[in-house]
Design a protein around this motif. Structure first.
Motif, short mmCIF file in Angstrom:
data_model
loop_
_atom_site.label_atom_id
_atom_site.label_comp_id
_atom_site.label_asym_id
_atom_site.label_seq_id
_atom_site.Cartn_x
_atom_site.Cartn_y
_atom_site.Cartn_z
N TYR A 164 0.83 -1.21 0.00
CA TYR A 164 0.00 0.00 0.00
C TYR A 164 0.87 1.26 0.00
O TYR A 164 0.56 2.26 -0.67
CB TYR A 164 -0.93 0.01 1.22
CG TYR A 164 -2.22 -0.75 1.01
CD1 TYR A 164 -3.16 -0.33 0.07
CD2 TYR A 164 -2.52 -1.89 1.76
CE1 TYR A 164 -4.35 -1.02 -0.13
CE2 TYR A 164 -3.70 -2.59 1.57
CZ TYR A 164 -4.61 -2.15 0.63
OH TYR A 164 -5.79 -2.84 0.44
N PHE A 222 -5.87 -8.54 7.29
CA PHE A 222 -6.15 -7.59 8.38
C PHE A 222 -6.84 -8.28 9.55
O PHE A 222 -6.59 -7.96 10.72
CB PHE A 222 -7.02 -6.44 7.86
CG PHE A 222 -6.24 -5.33 7.21
CD1 PHE A 222 -5.48 -4.45 7.97
CD2 PHE A 222 -6.24 -5.17 5.84
CE1 PHE A 222 -4.76 -3.43 7.38
CE2 PHE A 222 -5.53 -4.14 5.23
CZ PHE A 222 -4.78 -3.27 6.00
N LEU A 275 -7.89 -6.69 12.90
CA LEU A 275 -8.47 -5.51 12.25
C LEU A 275 -9.42 -5.92 11.13
O LEU A 275 -9.25 -5.53 9.97
CB LEU A 275 -7.35 -4.62 11.69
CG LEU A 275 -6.33 -4.07 12.69
CD1 LEU A 275 -5.13 -3.50 11.96
CD2 LEU A 275 -6.99 -3.01 13.57
N VAL A 302 -11.08 -3.03 9.00
CA VAL A 302 -10.18 -2.34 8.08
C VAL A 302 -10.03 -3.14 6.78
O VAL A 302 -10.00 -2.59 5.69
CB VAL A 302 -8.80 -2.10 8.72
CG1 VAL A 302 -7.83 -1.49 7.72
CG2 VAL A 302 -8.93 -1.22 9.95
N ILE A 323 -13.02 -2.64 4.56
CA ILE A 323 -12.96 -1.32 3.92
C ILE A 323 -11.95 -1.33 2.78
O ILE A 323 -12.20 -0.80 1.69
CB ILE A 323 -12.59 -0.24 4.96
CG1 ILE A 323 -13.71 -0.08 5.98
CG2 ILE A 323 -12.29 1.09 4.27
CD1 ILE A 323 -13.37 0.83 7.15
N ALA A 324 -10.79 -1.98 3.02
CA ALA A 324 -9.74 -2.04 1.99
C ALA A 324 -10.23 -2.80 0.76
O ALA A 324 -9.93 -2.42 -0.38
CB ALA A 324 -8.49 -2.71 2.56
#
Length: 396
Positions: free
Chosen positions: A205, A265, A270, A273, A276-277
C-alpha cells in the motif's frame, strides 16, 4: 543514424553488421532494452489468465515467461558488462534527460518474472518458489524506491528539461513502485507467516501511494504540454501509450491488494479495516479503469495520426506493449470480481490487440538486434556534442 545505414545495407545478412565489432553491442547497450522484458513478461502473464478453456494458451504463456527470464538475465549481463568495460561512458546515462528514465524498466521487467513464479512456477516447482519470489520482490522494491526518487532528483539537479520536450517517459521511474505494489499483493497470500503477510501488504500500500499520486501529477502536466506544444516528435510516438501504464497498474494494484486484505487484516485483529480495503480496492479499480479508457482512446487516435505520417521503428515501440497489457489484466480482474461479461469480452479484445502489437514489435526488434542498428547509445553521442539529434530523440 545516417552513418550506420550503409553498413546495414552492405552486411544485411551478417549478424551485428551495423557495428564495427560485436563488443560494440555492449558499449552501446542502454536500459531501454529492458522495456522488451516488460512487454514480453506482461504478455506471458496475460495469456495465463484469459477466461478461456484453452490449455495451450497457458502453455504458450509459460514458454514466453521462461524465454523472458533468459532475456532478462542476458540484458542484465550485458548492461553490467558495460559498466565494467566502459564505465566512463556508462555513467553518462545519469545526465541524459531521456535514457535515464528507462532505469525504471529494470525493476518492472523483474516484476513480471516474479509474478510468473506464482502463475507458472508454483504449479511446476511447488512451494519452494515462494521464498525465491519473496527475496526477489524485496530486491525489486529496493530498485523501485531508488528509481522513484533518485531519477527525479537528478532531473531537478543535473539534467536539462523543457516543457515543450516533455513526454510520458517521465513516468517510467515513478511507476516502478506501483508495479512492485501489485506484485506484493500477489505475494502476500502465499506467505505462511501472518506477520510477514501483513508486512508485505502494508508495504505494498505504501508503494502504491509512493507512485500513483506522483504519476497522476505528471499526467496533468503532460496534458498541459500537449495542449500548448502539440504532439512530441515521431520518434517518441509510442510514449502516448505510457500514460495508460500507471492507470492500469494503479487499478490492478488496488484490486489485487483488496482481494486478500480482509483475511490478512483480520489475522491482526483488524477485520473492519480489511473489509474497507476490499471495498475501496474495487471502487478505485473501477474508477481508474474508466480513466484508463479515456487515455486508451486518446492514445489510439494519436497513434493513428502518427502512422498516417509514418514513424521510424525504435526500442520505444515497446511502450505500446506493457501499458496495454497491464490494462488488459485489470480488465480481466474486474470481470472476475464483478462477474460481468462485458469486462471479460473487453479483456479478450485487448489481449488480441496485445498479441498483434507484441508480434510486430518483437519481430522488428529481433531483426534490428540481429543487424545491430538498434545498439545505439545517445549518451555516447552526447560526449561528442550535447546538442546532437540522437541526444534529443532519446528513444534509440
Amino acid at each position: 543514424m545516417n552513418d550506420i545505414r550503409p553498413a546495414v545495407i552492405r552486411g544485411r545478412g551478417r549478424p551485428l553488421a551495423a557495428l564495427s565489432t560485436p563488443r560494440e553491442a555492449i558499449r552501446q547497450f542502454t536500459p531501454n532494452w529492458f522495456a522488451a522484458t516488460m512487454g514480453t513478461g506482461i504478455l506471458a502473464l496475460v495469456l495465463g489468465q484469459l477466461p478461456l478453456s484453452a490449455p495451450w494458451l497457458k502453455t504458450v504463456g509459460e514458454a514466453l515467461w521462461l524465454f523472458n527470464m533468459g532475456l532478462f538475465v542476458l540484458f542484465s549481463a550485458m548492461y553490467a558488462s558495460r559498466w565494467v568495460l566502459f564505465f566512463h561512458e556508462a555513467r553518462q546515462v545519469f545526465g541524459h534527460s531521456t535514457v535515464s528514465m528507462f532505469f525504471g524498466t529494470i525493476p518492472m521487467g523483474l516484476a513480471t518474472i516474479i509474478n510468473g513464479l506464482f502463475l507458472y512456477g508454483l504449479p511446476r516447482w511447488g512451494e519452494s518458489v515462494i521464498s525465491l519470489a519473496q527475496a526477489l520482490w524485496w530486491i525489486d522494491v529496493a530498485m523501485a524506491l531508488a528509481c522513484g526518487v533518485l531519477i527525479p532528483f537528478m532531473m531537478f539537479t543535473r539534467q536539462k528539461h523543457r516543457i515543450d520536450q516533455m513526454t510520458a517517459v517521465w513516468l517510467l521511474p515513478v511507476v516502478a513502485a506501483e508495479v512492485a505494489a501489485a506484485s506484493g499483493g500477489l505475494l502476500a497470500p502465499h506467505l505462511t507467516d501472518a506477520s510477514e503477510q501483513f508486512t508485505v501488504l502494508i508495504a505494498s500500500y505504501v508503494l502504491w501511494a509512493y507512485s500513483v499520486p506522483v504519476a497522476l501529477s505528471i499526467l496533468v502536466i503532460l496534458l498541459l504540454r500537449m495542449a500548448l506544444h502539440k504532439l512530441p516528435h515521431e520518434s517518441m510516438a509510442a510514449s502516448s501509450w505510457l500514460s495508460l501504464g500507471p492507470i492500469g497498474t494503479g487499478a490492478l494494484g488496488m484490486l489485487v491488494l483488496g482481494s486478500d486484505a480482509p483475511a490478512i487484516f483480520a489475522s491482526q485483529g483488524l477485520p473492519g479495516v480489511g473489509e474497507i480495503a476490499q471495498g475501496m480496492g474495487l471502487l478505485v479499480g473501477i474508477l481508474f479503469w474508466g480513466l484508463g479508457l479515456w487515455w486508451m482512446a486518446l492514445a489510439l487516435l494519436i497513434t493513428l495520426r502518427y502512422f498516417k505520417a509514418g514513424i521510424p521503428f525504435n526500442l520505444g515501440w515497446w511502450g505500446f506493449i506493457f501499458p496495454l497489457g497491464v490494462y488488459a489484466i485489470s480488465t480481466l480482474k474486474l470481470g472476475a470480481v464483478l462477474h460481468m461479461a462485458f469486462f471479460n469480452a473487453m479483456g479478450v479484445v485487448l489481449v488480441m490487440m496485445l498479441v498483434v502489437m507484441w508480434g510486430i514489435v518483437a519481430g522488428r526488434t529481433l531483426a534490428g538486434a540481429y543487424r545491430g542498428h538498434l545498439f545505439v547509445s545517445p549518451c555516447i553521442a552526447s560526449l561528442g556534442t550535447m546538442n546532437a539529434p540522437s541526444c534529443r530523440s532519446g528513444l534509440t
